[in-house]
Design a protein around this motif. Structure first.
Motif, mmCIF file in Angstrom:
data_model
loop_
_atom_site.group_PDB
_atom_site.id
_atom_site.type_symbol
_atom_site.label_atom_id
_atom_site.label_comp_id
_atom_site.label_asym_id
_atom_site.label_seq_id
_atom_site.Cartn_x
_atom_site.Cartn_y
_atom_site.Cartn_z
ATOM 1 N N THR A 226 0.827 -1.213 0.000
ATOM 2 C CA THR A 226 0.000 0.000 0.000
ATOM 3 C C THR A 226 0.855 1.255 0.000
ATOM 4 O O THR A 226 0.567 2.231 -0.714
ATOM 5 C CB THR A 226 -0.934 -0.002 1.220
ATOM 6 N N ALA A 227 1.939 1.243 0.750
ATOM 7 C CA ALA A 227 2.788 2.432 0.851
ATOM 8 C C ALA A 227 3.461 2.764 -0.478
ATOM 9 O O ALA A 227 3.864 3.917 -0.698
ATOM 10 C CB ALA A 227 3.842 2.225 1.931
ATOM 11 N N ALA A 228 3.600 1.780 -1.356
ATOM 12 C CA ALA A 228 4.278 2.010 -2.635
ATOM 13 C C ALA A 228 3.307 2.340 -3.767
ATOM 14 O O ALA A 228 3.737 2.550 -4.908
ATOM 15 C CB ALA A 228 5.097 0.781 -3.007
ATOM 16 N N LYS B 256 -16.313 -4.909 9.972
ATOM 17 C CA LYS B 256 -14.978 -4.920 9.371
ATOM 18 C C LYS B 256 -14.692 -6.273 8.730
ATOM 19 O O LYS B 256 -14.163 -6.353 7.609
ATOM 20 C CB LYS B 256 -13.924 -4.615 10.435
ATOM 21 N N ILE B 257 -15.062 -7.327 9.408
ATOM 22 C CA ILE B 257 -14.841 -8.670 8.845
ATOM 23 C C ILE B 257 -15.628 -8.847 7.555
ATOM 24 O O ILE B 257 -15.117 -9.355 6.554
ATOM 25 C CB ILE B 257 -15.209 -9.738 9.883
ATOM 26 N N LEU B 258 -16.879 -8.425 7.555
ATOM 27 C CA LEU B 258 -17.706 -8.573 6.350
ATOM 28 C C LEU B 258 -17.195 -7.685 5.221
ATOM 29 O O LEU B 258 -17.230 -8.081 4.045
ATOM 30 C CB LEU B 258 -19.157 -8.251 6.671
ATOM 31 N N GLU B 259 -16.721 -6.487 5.553
ATOM 32 C CA GLU B 259 -16.167 -5.610 4.525
ATOM 33 C C GLU B 259 -14.977 -6.287 3.843
ATOM 34 O O GLU B 259 -14.855 -6.268 2.612
ATOM 35 C CB GLU B 259 -15.727 -4.284 5.132
ATOM 36 N N CYS B 260 -14.112 -6.878 4.651
ATOM 37 C CA CYS B 260 -12.933 -7.532 4.081
ATOM 38 C C CYS B 260 -13.296 -8.759 3.251
ATOM 39 O O CYS B 260 -12.854 -8.909 2.112
ATOM 40 C CB CYS B 260 -11.972 -7.931 5.201
ATOM 41 N N PHE B 261 -14.115 -9.618 3.808
ATOM 42 C CA PHE B 261 -14.344 -10.918 3.171
ATOM 43 C C PHE B 261 -15.449 -10.895 2.123
ATOM 44 O O PHE B 261 -15.496 -11.773 1.263
ATOM 45 C CB PHE B 261 -14.650 -11.970 4.244
ATOM 46 N N HIS B 262 -16.324 -9.897 2.169
ATOM 47 C CA HIS B 262 -17.404 -9.816 1.182
ATOM 48 C C HIS B 262 -17.086 -8.850 0.043
ATOM 49 O O HIS B 262 -17.513 -9.085 -1.097
ATOM 50 C CB HIS B 262 -18.701 -9.369 1.857
ATOM 51 N N LEU B 263 -16.357 -7.776 0.313
ATOM 52 C CA LEU B 263 -16.266 -6.694 -0.668
ATOM 53 C C LEU B 263 -14.849 -6.373 -1.120
ATOM 54 O O LEU B 263 -14.642 -6.016 -2.279
ATOM 55 C CB LEU B 263 -16.905 -5.417 -0.087
ATOM 56 N N SER B 264 -13.910 -6.438 -0.222
ATOM 57 C CA SER B 264 -12.612 -5.808 -0.480
ATOM 58 C C SER B 264 -11.666 -6.744 -1.223
ATOM 59 O O SER B 264 -11.010 -7.600 -0.612
ATOM 60 C CB SER B 264 -11.988 -5.372 0.851
ATOM 61 N N ARG B 265 -11.615 -6.569 -2.530
ATOM 62 C CA ARG B 265 -10.681 -7.304 -3.378
ATOM 63 C C ARG B 265 -9.862 -6.293 -4.186
ATOM 64 O O ARG B 265 -10.369 -5.246 -4.584
ATOM 65 C CB ARG B 265 -11.408 -8.235 -4.344
ATOM 66 N N THR C 95 -8.146 -2.125 0.192
ATOM 67 C CA THR C 95 -7.613 -1.319 1.292
ATOM 68 C C THR C 95 -8.189 -1.731 2.649
ATOM 69 O O THR C 95 -7.567 -1.485 3.682
ATOM 70 C CB THR C 95 -7.889 0.168 1.048
ATOM 71 N N ALA C 96 -9.386 -2.332 2.658
ATOM 72 C CA ALA C 96 -9.951 -2.759 3.932
ATOM 73 C C ALA C 96 -9.056 -3.769 4.635
ATOM 74 O O ALA C 96 -9.102 -3.907 5.864
ATOM 75 C CB ALA C 96 -11.344 -3.351 3.723
ATOM 76 N N TRP C 97 -8.231 -4.468 3.891
ATOM 77 C CA TRP C 97 -7.342 -5.470 4.465
ATOM 78 C C TRP C 97 -6.093 -4.849 5.081
ATOM 79 O O TRP C 97 -5.343 -5.541 5.792
ATOM 80 C CB TRP C 97 -6.934 -6.491 3.397
ATOM 81 N N ASP C 98 -5.828 -3.576 4.803
ATOM 82 C CA ASP C 98 -4.596 -2.968 5.317
ATOM 83 C C ASP C 98 -4.514 -3.086 6.840
ATOM 84 O O ASP C 98 -3.461 -3.382 7.405
ATOM 85 C CB ASP C 98 -4.517 -1.499 4.905
ATOM 86 N N GLU C 99 -5.636 -2.836 7.515
ATOM 87 C CA GLU C 99 -5.649 -2.910 8.981
ATOM 88 C C GLU C 99 -5.318 -4.313 9.460
ATOM 89 O O GLU C 99 -4.573 -4.499 10.437
ATOM 90 C CB GLU C 99 -7.018 -2.483 9.514
ATOM 91 N N LEU C 100 -5.832 -5.327 8.774
ATOM 92 C CA LEU C 100 -5.570 -6.700 9.180
ATOM 93 C C LEU C 100 -4.092 -7.046 9.026
ATOM 94 O O LEU C 100 -3.497 -7.677 9.910
ATOM 95 C CB LEU C 100 -6.418 -7.679 8.366
#
Length: 900
Positions: free
Chosen positions: A74-76, A362-371, A303-308
């Motif tokens: 993400t930083a790059a 947050k879990i649903l955002e990551c696993f359902h939407l964030s690709r 980007t939702a996965w960045d926190e994980l």
């Protein structure tokens, strides 16, 4: 415990260890990390070390597989230029209209696919907004191979851009009225929009590689600078199972085709279910491409996965992502947070602790939407890295959700490939999700409306401004106004009219000699593209090696073993011959790229691809349909043709049916010439029709298929027969009569017409003599240069008759007044000459080489199939006996006489 008798890695190294003590220290360090921090930490350090070595250019075997995370941190990631909110709105309109188009068409039962574009929308939109160059850009613009099932989304964008109307969208998959849209990318059906047919899966990736290679070929030969053009191929992860999809990966890497990018939409689903249910398709593809030498970019998580990932201080999350099979990833897409907490996070204490810090949302955002494939920022970073990478082609593995934004009824469902419509309620939910200004009242009588913000809206202006900056609309096919090629000097063709005298010449050799003369032409010679799959010496083409050179982007980095010979093996950076190795599929992909260069690059090229006839149409007929769809022009040459001509090769090499398959292709003009002067006349006409001044109403978007033989025989001089040139081109002319052949049977002798094609005409000529000398029968011999063109003309005459027009088929005109029955003979199946039987007024019969081929001498094989001269005589007598023109006993006597 380590087996003390096992061979240690150091023992396999051929280099002596200059410092065993230092080596031992490194090994001890690795052991210490594994003991203190665990094997996962040791593995992590090893991967990072190998990556650093690779980046530094240290010669080590490459890692074939990396962690199941994004290649670009993400930083790059670079900032996305432009207005992301505006691009979000444009994409929303396109998603809506793609789904609306297919749903509205479903009432007609014509089908369509919704879920593919829903998953890939940002893969296309990011490219259209920032990367894909149009036809007004430098060079020829970019070449786009669109995934076929995503075509509704491309039509939706063209509608927003003003290039398509609502009426056309409503005629999706309903073309017969003249204002419809083809189901998939079909240039022949929509030639101003589509450049490349891609729906015969696997052919798109193969063609894309050879298109990128042909672009370099044009540049290296000094014909056109294509260095600004980039080839983009959009593929499905399921499509990669087709063997053609990966057949040429090594070629692309070997020739450093950094003008090529594959974008694989990894939604983890194929038509019936998961692509790799129990495995991970992304990891498999990464290993395959990296092993072949490609640059691999994985764009998996949003980007939702960045926190994980930031919480993953132990590497437990990365390890778990590597473990979970694809089918379970799909299951998470449809299950609630509690299930995911238990199944994904619950088995590892570190992950269980991480899950406590995450809300259900947050879990649903990551696993359902964030690709990664659903975010412009992630896709932009991948595309930018791809076009900037030098020295190798790039593949982008973008993870998406099939059916994304279409609602719970579609996303990741196994059946979504076959689901063709949304309900009104589902559309309203989709509208709310996308934030589109479509009112409930717009759904009149339950029909979903198309959406458009207006021709002067900010969205449309932005879209058009972005495309203008990138060189105009895309995708787009444009035939540049180029002058017809001048006809080569007549001398090249006329030299065959006098025949070969007493010299034996096979028609394969005659064709090669003709090409040798044509490539010397000052005006058009450089435009010939000879293509051969590693059989040039079989076809007598080695004499072209030193004069034309074999194309290699590296030139010739070695001294050829035959350098002191006249016909040495010469490779050159500007070489003209494409010698592809043992790959008919690759050679056909070459041919398609060259044959459509007149449109793709505005440069007319004249490809001829010569091959073992058995391994042309039989092996690559699907690509020949692709060629016809793509409006290609050129010469396919099936050499060593016929079922009985190729001695000793046997069943799988003996071609008795290629003209049958070729006859099914509407764009193929199939010829089976018997003599060298016929070959010359057909090539001359082909050059005129495809590349010269076309006659009114004449379709130039055709290609020629010629069968030529490896049987050396004396080539006769061109007869002085009225209308012979027309007959050669249209498919039939009388080569001689009994009288002109010097045969003087009685005036009241029974008469018969012998029609022969290709090498079979020589058997007919011998039969003509036997019939006269031994049976008192007068036979005329006709050369049938094209059974299929005769049939095509007759079918057109029939169609004209149904319209009330009077038109006589050419075959009937040619045979008008010819006395006696007609007996046709071919070195192919009887089905080949029988194509014209219904339009022949005389009594008809035929001989052919039906069945499997076999190994033997030509004479024995022809006797086996019953097509040799003596068999023709018996068949002719049988026809005449039926008519009462010879005694019935003559047939039995002839069989006994010839040992049949």
């Amino acid at each position: 415990m380590t087996d003390p008798n096992a061979i240690q890695p150091s023992e396999l190294d051929q280099l002596p260890d200059r410092d065993p003590e230092e080596t031992a220290e490194w090994q001890a360090s690795l052991d210490a990390v594994a003991t203190a921090a665990g094997p996962h930490r040791a593995a992590y350090l090893m991967r990072r070390t190998l990556e650093r070595a690779e980046g530094a250019g240290i010669a080590l075997p490459k890692l074939l597989e990396t962690d199941y995370v994004n290649s670009i941190p993400t930083a790059a990631e670079p900032e996305v230029p432009g207005d992301e909110a505006m691009e979000q709105r444009i994409t929303a309109w396109n998603r809506w209209n793609a789904a609306a188009m297919v749903t509205r068409g479903s009432k007609y039962g014509v089908g369509g696919h919704i879920a593919t574009f829903a998953s890939a929308a940002w893969l296309y939109e990011t490219g259209f907004n920032h990367f894909f160059k149009g036809k007004e850009a430098d060079g020829s613009g970019d070449q786009l191979y669109i995934q076929g099932h995503a075509s509704p989304g491309i039509y939706a964008r063209a509608f927003l851009d003003g290039r398509l109307t609502e009426e056309q969208l409503d005629n999706f998959r309903r073309e017969s009225g003249g204002n419809g849209l083809p189901s998939y990318p079909h240039p022949r059906r929509l030639p101003w929009l589509w450049e490349f047919p891609t729906v015969s899966m696997g052919l798109g990736p193969l063609s894309a590689i050879y298109q990128a290679r042909f672009n370099r070929y044009l540049t290296n030969r000094g014909i056109k600078d294509t260095s600004a053009s980039h080839v983009w191929a959009f593929l499905g992860d399921g499509e990669m199972d087709e063997p053609e999809s990966t057949a040429a990966l090594a070629l692309a890497a070997r020739e450093e085709l950094d003008n090529l990018t594959f974008v694989i939409n990894c939604n983890l689903q194929r038509l019936d279910g998961p692509v790799r249910a129990n495995f991970k398709i992304v990891q498999e593809l990464e290993a395959q491409f990296r092993g072949a030498g490609w640059n691999v970019i994985k764009t998996l998580w949003g980007t939702a996965w960045d926190e994980l990932f930031q919480l993953d201080t132990t590497g437990a999350l990365v390890r778990r992502l590597r473990q979970v099979p694809d089918a379970q990833i799909q299951t998470y897409q449809t299950r609630d947070a509690a299930y995911i907490r238990q199944d994904f996070f619950g088995g590892d204490p570190a992950l269980a602790e991480m899950a406590k810090l995450l809300s259900d949302d947050k879990i649903l955002e990551c696993f359902h939407l964030s690709r990664g494939g659903h975010e412009a920022r992630k896709v932009y970073a991948a595309y930018k890295a791809a076009v900037e990478h030098k020295g190798a082609p790039t593949v982008i593995l973008a993870q998406t959700v099939k059916g994304h934004t279409l609602g719970e009824g579609f996303a990741s469902k196994n059946a979504n490939h076959q689901m063709k419509k949304l309900t009104v309620d589902e559309f309203k939910n989709m509208r709310d999700l996308l934030g589109l200004p479509i009112k409930d009242s717009d759904f009149v009588d339950g029909v979903v409306p198309y959406g458009h913000p207006g021709a002067e809206s900010p969205e449309v202006r932005y879209l058009q401004e972005r495309r203008a900056a990138l060189g105009g609309p895309a995708p787009a096919r444009r035939v540049h106004p180029v002058a017809p090629l001048p006809a080569p000097a007549e001398k090249a063709f006329a030299s065959f009219d006098k025949g070969s005298g007493s010299q034996n010449v096979a028609t394969t050799m005659a064709f090669v000699r003709l090409v040798k003369d044509l490539v010397r032409d000052k005006e058009t010679g450089k435009r010939w593209v000879p293509i051969v799959p590693d059989e040039a010496r079989t076809f007598g083409m080695e004499s072209l090696f030193p004069s034309l050179g074999i194309y290699s982007p590296k030139g010739q980095t070695y001294e050829p073993v035959d350098r002191d010979q006249l016909m040495y093996y010469k490779e050159a950076r500007n070489g003209q011959i494409l010698n592809e190795g043992i790959t008919e599929a690759g050679s056909m992909a070459d041919f398609i790229a060259a044959s459509t260069s007149y449109a793709t690059h505005g440069e007319t090229m004249i490809p001829f691809y010569i091959f073992y006839s058995m391994f042309g149409w039989q092996r690559t007929a699907d690509q020949m349909w692709q060629l016809g769809d793509q409006l290609g022009r050129g010469f396919l040459v099936g050499a060593t043709a016929g079922r009985t001509t190729l001695t000793g090769e046997g069943l799988q090499h003996a071609d008795g049916h290629s003209p049958v398959i070729a006859a099914t292709n509407p764009a193929a003009l199939t010829y089976d010439p018997a003599f060298a002067y016929e070959v010359a006349a057909i090539v001359k006409e082909g050059l005129r029709r495809m590349y010269g001044e076309a006659a009114p109403g004449e379709d130039q978007n055709v290609f020629y298929y010629l069968t030529v033989y490896n049987e050396p025989l004396p080539q006769p001089a061109k007869p002085s027969v009225e209308g012979i040139d027309e007959g050669i081109v249209k498919g039939l002319y009388r080569f001689n009569t009994a009288a002109s052949a010097g045969i003087t049977p009685p005036a009241d002798a029974p008469r018969i017409q012998l029609l022969g094609s290709g090498t079979a005409i020589h058997w007919a000529l011998k039969a003509q003599q036997l019939l006269a000398e031994e049976w008192g029968v007068a036979a005329d011999v006709w050369s049938a240069t094209s059974w299929s063109e005769l049939r095509r003309d007759a079918l057109e005459a029939d169609e004209a008759g149904l319209r009330g027009e009077e038109r006589v088929p050419f075959v009937r005109q040619a045979l008008q007044g010819a006395e006696g029955p007609v007996l046709a003979v071919s070195d192919y199946m009887r089905q080949v000459p029988d194509q014209i039987a219904q339009w022949v007024e005389q009594d008809w019969s035929s001989l052919g080489a039906d069945g499997f081929g076999l190994s033997d001498t030509r004479e024995a094989a022809r006797r086996h199939f019953g097509v040799d001269a003596e068999s023709i005589v018996v068949a002719a007598l049988a026809q005449l006996a039926k008519r009462g023109e010879v005694k019935a006993t003559a047939v039995k006597e002839a069989r006994a006489k010839y040992g049949l």
